[in-house]
Write a protein that holds these residues in place. Structure first.
Motif, PDB file in Angstrom:
ATOM      1  N   GLY A 145      59.460  46.945  49.523  1.00 22.03           N
ATOM      2  CA  GLY A 145      58.575  46.030  50.233  1.00 22.03           C
ATOM      3  C   GLY A 145      57.492  45.499  49.311  1.00 22.03           C
ATOM      4  N   LEU A 146      56.738  44.526  49.814  1.00 27.60           N
ATOM      5  CA  LEU A 146      55.791  43.767  48.996  1.00 27.60           C
ATOM      6  C   LEU A 146      54.347  44.069  49.390  1.00 27.60           C
ATOM      7  N   LEU A 147      53.537  44.388  48.387  1.00 21.68           N
ATOM      8  CA  LEU A 147      52.083  44.451  48.544  1.00 21.68           C
ATOM      9  C   LEU A 147      51.495  43.150  48.014  1.00 21.68           C
ATOM     10  N   LEU A 148      50.578  42.565  48.793  1.00 18.93           N
ATOM     11  CA  LEU A 148      49.908  41.340  48.392  1.00 18.93           C
ATOM     12  C   LEU A 148      48.418  41.554  48.629  1.00 18.93           C
ATOM     13  N   LEU A 149      47.653  41.592  47.544  1.00 16.70           N
ATOM     14  CA  LEU A 149      46.241  41.985  47.602  1.00 16.70           C
ATOM     15  C   LEU A 149      45.413  40.963  46.826  1.00 16.70           C
ATOM     16  N   ASP A 153      37.195  38.279  40.923  1.00 15.60           N
ATOM     17  CA  ASP A 153      37.443  38.482  39.494  1.00 15.60           C
ATOM     18  C   ASP A 153      36.336  39.388  38.939  1.00 15.60           C
ATOM     19  N   TYR A 154      36.470  40.683  39.193  1.00 13.67           N
ATOM     20  CA  TYR A 154      35.420  41.615  38.785  1.00 13.67           C
ATOM     21  C   TYR A 154      35.421  41.872  37.275  1.00 13.67           C
ATOM     22  N   ASP A 155      36.498  41.575  36.587  1.00 14.16           N
ATOM     23  CA  ASP A 155      36.456  41.679  35.133  1.00 14.16           C
ATOM     24  C   ASP A 155      35.357  40.771  34.579  1.00 14.16           C
ATOM     25  N   ASP A 156      35.275  39.568  35.115  1.00 12.59           N
ATOM     26  CA  ASP A 156      34.242  38.634  34.680  1.00 12.59           C
ATOM     27  C   ASP A 156      32.880  38.993  35.276  1.00 12.59           C
ATOM     28  N   LEU A 157      32.854  39.357  36.559  1.00 16.37           N
ATOM     29  CA  LEU A 157      31.577  39.605  37.226  1.00 16.37           C
ATOM     30  C   LEU A 157      30.856  40.828  36.670  1.00 16.37           C
ATOM     31  N   ARG A 158      31.604  41.819  36.197  1.00 18.34           N
ATOM     32  CA  ARG A 158      30.944  42.985  35.603  1.00 18.34           C
ATOM     33  C   ARG A 158      30.300  42.645  34.265  1.00 18.34           C
ATOM     34  N   VAL A 235      53.796  45.440  39.120  1.00 22.79           N
ATOM     35  CA  VAL A 235      52.420  45.075  39.473  1.00 22.79           C
ATOM     36  C   VAL A 235      52.014  43.865  38.625  1.00 22.79           C
ATOM     37  N   THR A 236      51.677  42.768  39.290  1.00 16.69           N
ATOM     38  CA  THR A 236      51.391  41.509  38.591  1.00 16.69           C
ATOM     39  C   THR A 236      50.160  40.851  39.199  1.00 16.69           C
ATOM     40  N   TRP A 237      49.247  40.396  38.333  1.00 11.61           N
ATOM     41  CA  TRP A 237      48.095  39.613  38.782  1.00 11.61           C
ATOM     42  C   TRP A 237      48.393  38.124  38.588  1.00 11.61           C
ATOM     43  N   HIS A 238      48.052  37.330  39.601  1.00 12.05           N
ATOM     44  CA  HIS A 238      48.250  35.884  39.565  1.00 12.05           C
ATOM     45  C   HIS A 238      46.875  35.224  39.654  1.00 12.05           C
ATOM     46  N   GLN A 247      41.101  33.510  45.030  1.00 14.40           N
ATOM     47  CA  GLN A 247      40.821  34.754  44.320  1.00 14.40           C
ATOM     48  C   GLN A 247      42.072  35.167  43.544  1.00 14.40           C
ATOM     49  N   PRO A 248      41.920  35.991  42.487  1.00 17.68           N
ATOM     50  CA  PRO A 248      43.104  36.579  41.865  1.00 17.68           C
ATOM     51  C   PRO A 248      43.958  37.336  42.891  1.00 17.68           C
TER      52      PRO A 248
END
Length: 263
Positions: A145-149, A153-158, A235-238, A247-248
């Protein structure tokens, strides 16, 4: 998830639509992005879908109108009551229950898709809580099954630690309202307290509504690692520039033959 997060969303539920310039258009626009992502991964469907942080139904209603069999859950009972009512008013069925995403009250392998959108994961303030939530999502997903979350962009915000968010003007039957946030970063650089301001029309003036909560700026690598530990692969970020979402977006598949459980 802390009790203050529930209080925050119980209080915000009646005004949540005001965070969008046009909530109706936002529901349609988000479904127009998320629905094709689901169908590309799993085929035409329709699919059994859980929105485990459904709020007032922003994603759940749009995906139900796209033909999926959607169930909603959220920490806030006030929000899920509104989500169900908003769905009914639009001729759509949305069964919805109040539930903590770390302890989802659904049978194992009940869904083809789990959605967790609108930065909801950020209200989990420790790494074990994030892992517990992803484990619960894996448990209620069928194998493959598929997770979609979706997450800020906390990499930038931190790195930048902004002190506020840009004001958002919403147009509704009672006129224009304005939403903005003040962010107060903790010394650890991971957590920040939010003061959530809304200026709502009140006769010839404004009523100011302020809610407060705390979020955790969880990075993409931290979420991906937790998803892998919980039993997800691929696991893939778009990023927004390729997905079209604001949002990502993370997509991941439930590992075949592994039934994850809460630690």
């Amino acid at each position: 998830m802390t009790g203050s997060a529930r209080d925050f969303y119980d209080s915000l539920a009646a005004d949540y639509h005001r965070i969008f310039p046009d909530w109706e258009a936002s529901m349609a626009r988000q479904a127009a992005v998320l629905d094709p992502m689901i169908r590309r991964e799993l085929g035409p469907g329709p699919h059994r879908l859980l929105d485990c942080a459904c709020g007032i139904g922003t994603q759940a209603i749009g995906l139900a109108r796209a033909g999926h069999r959607v169930v909603g859950s959220d920490l806030s009972p006030v929000a899920v009551a509104r989500a169900a009512a908003e769905a009914t008013s639009r001729g759509t069925n949305l069964p919805a229950v109040a539930a903590d995403m770390r302890q989802l009250p659904f049978r194992t392998a009940a869904f083809d898709v789990v959605v967790c959108a609108d930065n909801s994961l950020a209200h989990l303030l420790t790494a074990p809580d994030v892992t517990a939530a992803l484990g619960a999502m894996r448990r209620v997903l069928r194998d493959d099954g598929l997770l979609l979350l979706t997450l800020r962009d906390y990499d930038d915000l931190r790195r930048t630690r902004p002190a506020s968010s840009p004001p958002q003007v919403s147009h509704g039957p009672d006129g224009r309202s304005i939403t903005f946030q003040l962010w107060h970063w903790h010394e650890d650089g991971e957590r920040y307290d939010q003061e959530y301001f809304q200026l709502v029309p009140d006769g010839a003036g404004w009523q100011v509504r302020v809610r407060r909560t705390t979020s955790r700026a969880t990075t993409r690598d931290e979420v991906a690692d937790a998803a892998a530990r919980a039993g997800f692969t691929d696991v893939t970020w778009h990023p927004p520039e390729t997905s079209g979402y604001y949002q990502p977006v993370l997509t991941a598949r439930a590992t075949t033959g592994r039934s994850a459980h809460l630690p």
